[in-house]
Design a protein around this motif. Sequence first.
Motif, PDB file in Angstrom:
ATOM      1  N   ASN A  97     -24.991  38.802  18.984  1.00 54.54           N
ATOM      2  CA  ASN A  97     -26.370  39.089  19.407  1.00 54.54           C
ATOM      3  C   ASN A  97     -26.594  38.641  20.846  1.00 54.54           C
ATOM      4  OD1 ASN A  97     -29.108  39.832  19.151  1.00 54.54           O
ATOM      5  ND2 ASN A  97     -29.696  37.710  18.745  1.00 54.54           N
ATOM      6  N   GLN A  98     -27.611  39.254  21.459  1.00 57.00           N
ATOM      7  CA  GLN A  98     -28.092  38.793  22.766  1.00 57.00           C
ATOM      8  C   GLN A  98     -29.613  38.748  22.740  1.00 57.00           C
ATOM      9  OE1 GLN A  98     -26.293  41.695  25.498  1.00 57.00           O
ATOM     10  NE2 GLN A  98     -25.200  39.972  26.413  1.00 57.00           N
ATOM     11  N   TYR A  99     -30.186  37.733  23.386  1.00 61.70           N
ATOM     12  CA  TYR A  99     -31.644  37.688  23.523  1.00 61.70           C
ATOM     13  C   TYR A  99     -32.018  37.184  24.908  1.00 61.70           C
ATOM     14  CZ  TYR A  99     -31.389  32.599  22.494  1.00 61.70           C
ATOM     15  OH  TYR A  99     -31.106  31.255  22.525  1.00 61.70           O
ATOM     16  N   TRP A 100     -33.265  37.530  25.311  1.00 62.74           N
ATOM     17  CA  TRP A 100     -33.806  37.056  26.593  1.00 62.74           C
ATOM     18  C   TRP A 100     -34.630  35.804  26.341  1.00 62.74           C
ATOM     19  CZ3 TRP A 100     -32.276  38.436  31.253  1.00 62.74           C
ATOM     20  CH2 TRP A 100     -31.738  39.709  31.456  1.00 62.74           C
ATOM     21  N   ALA A 101     -34.324  34.748  27.105  1.00 59.89           N
ATOM     22  CA  ALA A 101     -35.091  33.502  27.025  1.00 59.89           C
ATOM     23  C   ALA A 101     -35.830  33.304  28.345  1.00 59.89           C
ATOM     24  CB  ALA A 101     -34.147  32.330  26.781  1.00 59.89           C
ATOM     25  N   MET A 102     -36.893  32.484  28.320  1.00 56.97           N
ATOM     26  CA  MET A 102     -37.568  32.118  29.573  1.00 56.97           C
ATOM     27  C   MET A 102     -36.786  30.964  30.201  1.00 56.97           C
ATOM     28  SD  MET A 102     -41.435  30.753  30.326  1.00 56.97           S
ATOM     29  CE  MET A 102     -41.122  29.086  29.729  1.00 56.97           C
ATOM     30  N   SER A 103     -36.279  31.163  31.409  1.00 57.77           N
ATOM     31  CA  SER A 103     -35.482  30.107  32.040  1.00 57.77           C
ATOM     32  C   SER A 103     -36.317  29.236  32.976  1.00 57.77           C
ATOM     33  CB  SER A 103     -34.309  30.722  32.808  1.00 57.77           C
ATOM     34  OG  SER A 103     -34.800  31.625  33.755  1.00 57.77           O
ATOM     35  N   SER A 104     -37.479  29.750  33.430  1.00 54.75           N
ATOM     36  CA  SER A 104     -38.384  28.935  34.258  1.00 54.75           C
ATOM     37  C   SER A 104     -39.789  29.524  34.153  1.00 54.75           C
ATOM     38  CB  SER A 104     -37.928  28.925  35.724  1.00 54.75           C
ATOM     39  OG  SER A 104     -37.856  30.245  36.218  1.00 54.75           O
ATOM     40  N   HIS A 105     -40.791  28.687  34.427  1.00 53.33           N
ATOM     41  CA  HIS A 105     -42.170  29.183  34.432  1.00 53.33           C
ATOM     42  C   HIS A 105     -42.401  29.972  35.716  1.00 53.33           C
ATOM     43  CE1 HIS A 105     -43.329  26.777  30.980  1.00 53.33           C
ATOM     44  NE2 HIS A 105     -42.765  25.728  31.536  1.00 53.33           N
ATOM     45  N   PRO A 106     -42.929  31.210  35.627  1.00 51.94           N
ATOM     46  CA  PRO A 106     -43.194  31.952  36.869  1.00 51.94           C
ATOM     47  C   PRO A 106     -44.292  31.286  37.684  1.00 51.94           C
ATOM     48  CG  PRO A 106     -43.460  33.357  34.909  1.00 51.94           C
ATOM     49  CD  PRO A 106     -43.313  31.959  34.420  1.00 51.94           C
ATOM     50  N   GLU A 107     -44.138  31.401  39.014  1.00 55.90           N
ATOM     51  CA  GLU A 107     -45.260  31.029  39.892  1.00 55.90           C
ATOM     52  C   GLU A 107     -45.733  32.326  40.499  1.00 55.90           C
ATOM     53  OE1 GLU A 107     -44.302  27.920  42.676  1.00 55.90           O
ATOM     54  OE2 GLU A 107     -43.404  26.779  41.028  1.00 55.90           O
ATOM     55  N   GLY A 108     -46.925  32.764  40.153  1.00 52.70           N
ATOM     56  CA  GLY A 108     -47.373  34.086  40.583  1.00 52.70           C
ATOM     57  C   GLY A 108     -46.711  35.151  39.728  1.00 52.70           C
ATOM     58  N   MET A 109     -46.330  36.237  40.395  1.00 56.66           N
ATOM     59  CA  MET A 109     -45.715  37.372  39.688  1.00 56.66           C
ATOM     60  C   MET A 109     -44.406  36.960  39.010  1.00 56.66           C
ATOM     61  SD  MET A 109     -46.193  40.608  39.322  1.00 56.66           S
ATOM     62  CE  MET A 109     -46.315  42.012  40.340  1.00 56.66           C
ATOM     63  N   PRO A 110     -44.204  37.288  37.716  1.00 54.29           N
ATOM     64  CA  PRO A 110     -42.912  36.979  37.097  1.00 54.29           C
ATOM     65  C   PRO A 110     -41.799  37.815  37.715  1.00 54.29           C
ATOM     66  CG  PRO A 110     -44.329  38.210  35.578  1.00 54.29           C
ATOM     67  CD  PRO A 110     -45.125  37.974  36.818  1.00 54.29           C
ATOM     68  N   ARG A 136     -46.880  30.498  30.767  1.00 52.37           N
ATOM     69  CA  ARG A 136     -47.579  29.522  31.604  1.00 52.37           C
ATOM     70  C   ARG A 136     -47.522  28.152  30.938  1.00 52.37           C
ATOM     71  NH1 ARG A 136     -52.401  32.068  31.708  1.00 52.37           N
ATOM     72  NH2 ARG A 136     -51.623  33.400  33.353  1.00 52.37           N
ATOM     73  N   PRO A 137     -47.214  27.110  31.701  1.00 48.66           N
ATOM     74  CA  PRO A 137     -47.310  25.786  31.084  1.00 48.66           C
ATOM     75  C   PRO A 137     -48.798  25.476  30.895  1.00 48.66           C
ATOM     76  CG  PRO A 137     -46.715  25.584  33.412  1.00 48.66           C
ATOM     77  CD  PRO A 137     -46.860  27.049  33.129  1.00 48.66           C
ATOM     78  N   GLY A 138     -49.144  24.713  29.907  1.00 47.28           N
ATOM     79  CA  GLY A 138     -50.562  24.382  29.717  1.00 47.28           C
ATOM     80  C   GLY A 138     -51.173  25.189  28.613  1.00 47.28           C
ATOM     81  N   PRO A 139     -52.394  24.820  28.215  1.00 45.52           N
ATOM     82  CA  PRO A 139     -52.994  25.377  27.009  1.00 45.52           C
ATOM     83  C   PRO A 139     -53.447  26.832  27.155  1.00 45.52           C
ATOM     84  CG  PRO A 139     -54.502  23.861  28.093  1.00 45.52           C
ATOM     85  CD  PRO A 139     -53.250  23.866  28.899  1.00 45.52           C
ATOM     86  N   SER A 140     -53.336  27.573  26.058  1.00 42.04           N
ATOM     87  CA  SER A 140     -53.873  28.924  25.950  1.00 42.04           C
ATOM     88  C   SER A 140     -54.334  29.047  24.500  1.00 42.04           C
ATOM     89  CB  SER A 140     -52.783  29.941  26.287  1.00 42.04           C
ATOM     90  OG  SER A 140     -53.265  31.253  26.114  1.00 42.04           O
ATOM     91  N   TYR A 141     -54.661  30.282  24.052  1.00 45.81           N
ATOM     92  CA  TYR A 141     -55.080  30.406  22.658  1.00 45.81           C
ATOM     93  C   TYR A 141     -53.881  30.404  21.708  1.00 45.81           C
ATOM     94  CZ  TYR A 141     -54.178  35.354  23.581  1.00 45.81           C
ATOM     95  OH  TYR A 141     -53.596  36.538  23.948  1.00 45.81           O
ATOM     96  N   ALA A 142     -52.668  30.458  22.257  1.00 42.30           N
ATOM     97  CA  ALA A 142     -51.453  30.321  21.438  1.00 42.30           C
ATOM     98  C   ALA A 142     -50.499  29.409  22.208  1.00 42.30           C
ATOM     99  CB  ALA A 142     -50.820  31.684  21.216  1.00 42.30           C
ATOM    100  N   PRO A 143     -49.605  28.700  21.496  1.00 43.10           N
ATOM    101  CA  PRO A 143     -48.710  27.781  22.203  1.00 43.10           C
ATOM    102  C   PRO A 143     -47.838  28.502  23.229  1.00 43.10           C
ATOM    103  CG  PRO A 143     -48.468  27.607  19.800  1.00 43.10           C
ATOM    104  CD  PRO A 143     -49.379  28.764  20.067  1.00 43.10           C
ATOM    105  N   GLY A 144     -47.603  27.855  24.365  1.00 42.19           N
ATOM    106  CA  GLY A 144     -46.757  28.447  25.392  1.00 42.19           C
ATOM    107  C   GLY A 144     -45.281  28.315  25.050  1.00 42.19           C
ATOM    108  N   LEU A 145     -44.459  29.090  25.768  1.00 42.20           N
ATOM    109  CA  LEU A 145     -43.008  29.029  25.551  1.00 42.20           C
ATOM    110  C   LEU A 145     -42.432  27.794  26.228  1.00 42.20           C
ATOM    111  CD1 LEU A 145     -42.228  32.733  26.422  1.00 42.20           C
ATOM    112  CD2 LEU A 145     -41.818  31.658  24.206  1.00 42.20           C
ATOM    113  N   LYS A 146     -41.389  27.249  25.607  1.00 41.83           N
ATOM    114  CA  LYS A 146     -40.661  26.163  26.260  1.00 41.83           C
ATOM    115  C   LYS A 146     -39.490  26.788  27.027  1.00 41.83           C
ATOM    116  CE  LYS A 146     -41.767  22.770  22.724  1.00 41.83           C
ATOM    117  NZ  LYS A 146     -42.331  23.652  21.678  1.00 41.83           N
TER     118      LYS A 146
END
Length: 337
Positions: free
Chosen positions: A5-18, A56-66
Motif C-alpha cells: 500500500n501507499q498513502y499520503w501523510a502530512m509532513s509539515s503544517h502549511p504556512e499560507g498556501m499548501p 492547521r495546528p490549533g483548535p478547529s471543530y475537528a481535531p487537526g492532523l499530527k
Amino acid sequence: MTTDNQYWAMSSHPEGMPNKENFKLVSEKLDEPQFGQILIKTLYLTLDPYMRGRMRPGPSYAPGLKIDEIMTGEIVGIVEISNSKKIPIGSFVRSRSGWTKYSIKSDSEVTVLENSSHSISTSLGVLGMPGLTAYHGLLEIGKPKAGETLVVSAASGAVGALVGQIAKINGCRVVGTVGNDIKARYIKEELGFDFAINYKTENIEKKIKEFCPNGIDIYFDNVGGEITDIILNNLAYKARVIVCGQISLYNATKQPIGPRNLWSLIRTQSKIEGMLVSEYGDKKNKVAIDRISKWISDGKVKYKEDIVEGFENAPSAFERLFTGENFGKLLIKVSSV
Ligand SMILES: NC(=O)c1ccc[n+]([C@@H]2O[C@H](COP(=O)([O-])OP(=O)(O)OC[C@H]3O[C@@H](n4cnc5c(N)ncnc54)[C@H](OP(=O)(O)O)[C@@H]3O)[C@@H](O)[C@H]2O)c1
C-alpha cells in the motif's frame, strides 16, 4: 498474504498556501483483514477545502492532523478481500479511509453503496457530503421562498452549483459569484442561474446593486472576505445568511479582524447562522440524497466533476481548490475496478 500500500501523510503544517512539500508518500504492507473486516481498493479519493483546516495546528471543530499522520478524507472503493458476513467481495463502499490506495476497515465503519443509475463517484460529490451541505444549508437555514433573491459564492463548485439549482427549483432569482468567465457562462447557460458575477474582473458592488435591486434575501456564503463584506451591505429585510465556508481565509497567515459591517443585520433584522453538514443525521440525509438523486434523473439538477488521474497527483491537485483551477467536484481517480 499482505498487500502493498501507499498513502499520503502530512509532513509539515502549511504556512499560507499548501504545497507539495507539506506531504509525503509512505509505503507500507497491510495484513489480511481480520474477522468482520474488509480490504478496500480505492477507486476515487475526494479533495475538499475543509482538509486545509485539518492541516492547521490549533483548535478547529475537528481535531487537526499530527505530523506524519495520513491525510484525512473520504474515498469510494471496491472490496477486494472480505472477512465480513455483511459485505461480500466486489461491493462498492464509501469510507473515511484517508488519502490511501488500500485500507482495512471493519464492516460497521463503511457505507455500502447501493446500485444506482448515477456513477459511484457522485457519492463523494452531489450525492455525498457537498450535496448534503448544499441541501441542508439552503433548505433548513435559508428557507427559500418563490420570488426571493439568493446569492451564492463559489457558485460553480461542488456546494455552490447545487445551492443555486435547488434555489431555482424553489422559484428564487439566483446570482452566483465565480472566479472566471468560463465558470460564469457555465452557471448561467448550463445550470440556469439568472446572473453571474466574475469577482476577479467585475465591480462586485455595482453588479450586486444591478442584479439585486431589492436586496438579497438569502446569501449562501462559501468564501468570506471581501465578497461577503459587500453582500452583507446589500441584504433585504429579514434576510438569511448561511455561513458555510470561508475559503478566501483558509490560507491566511494571520486571523482576520471583523466582520465590521454587522450593523446591516440590525437595519434589515436579518439572521446569520453557521452550518456544519455533519449535524443533520442519517434520516434527513437519506431524504436529501433521494431527492437530489431524483432531481438528477429528472434533468432538474446537473453536476460537474473535475477528475484528476493518478494517486501521485493528489497534493498538487489539492492546491487547485485554493487557486480556483478546479471546475466542479475535485476528485482523484486512484484506480479502476
Ligand atoms: N460547513 C460545512 O459543513 C461545509 C461542508 C462542505 C463544504 N464547505 C465549504 O463550502 C465551500 C465550498 O466547498 P466546495 O467543496 O464546493 O469547493 P469548490 O467550490 O468545489 O472549490 C473551491 C472554490 O472556491 C473558490 N475560491 C478559492 N479561493 C477563493 C478565494 N480566495 N476567494 C473566493 N473564492 C475562492 C474557487 O472558485 P472560483 O474560481 O469561483 O473562485 C474554487 O474553485 C468551502 O468554503 C468549504 O469549506 C462547508
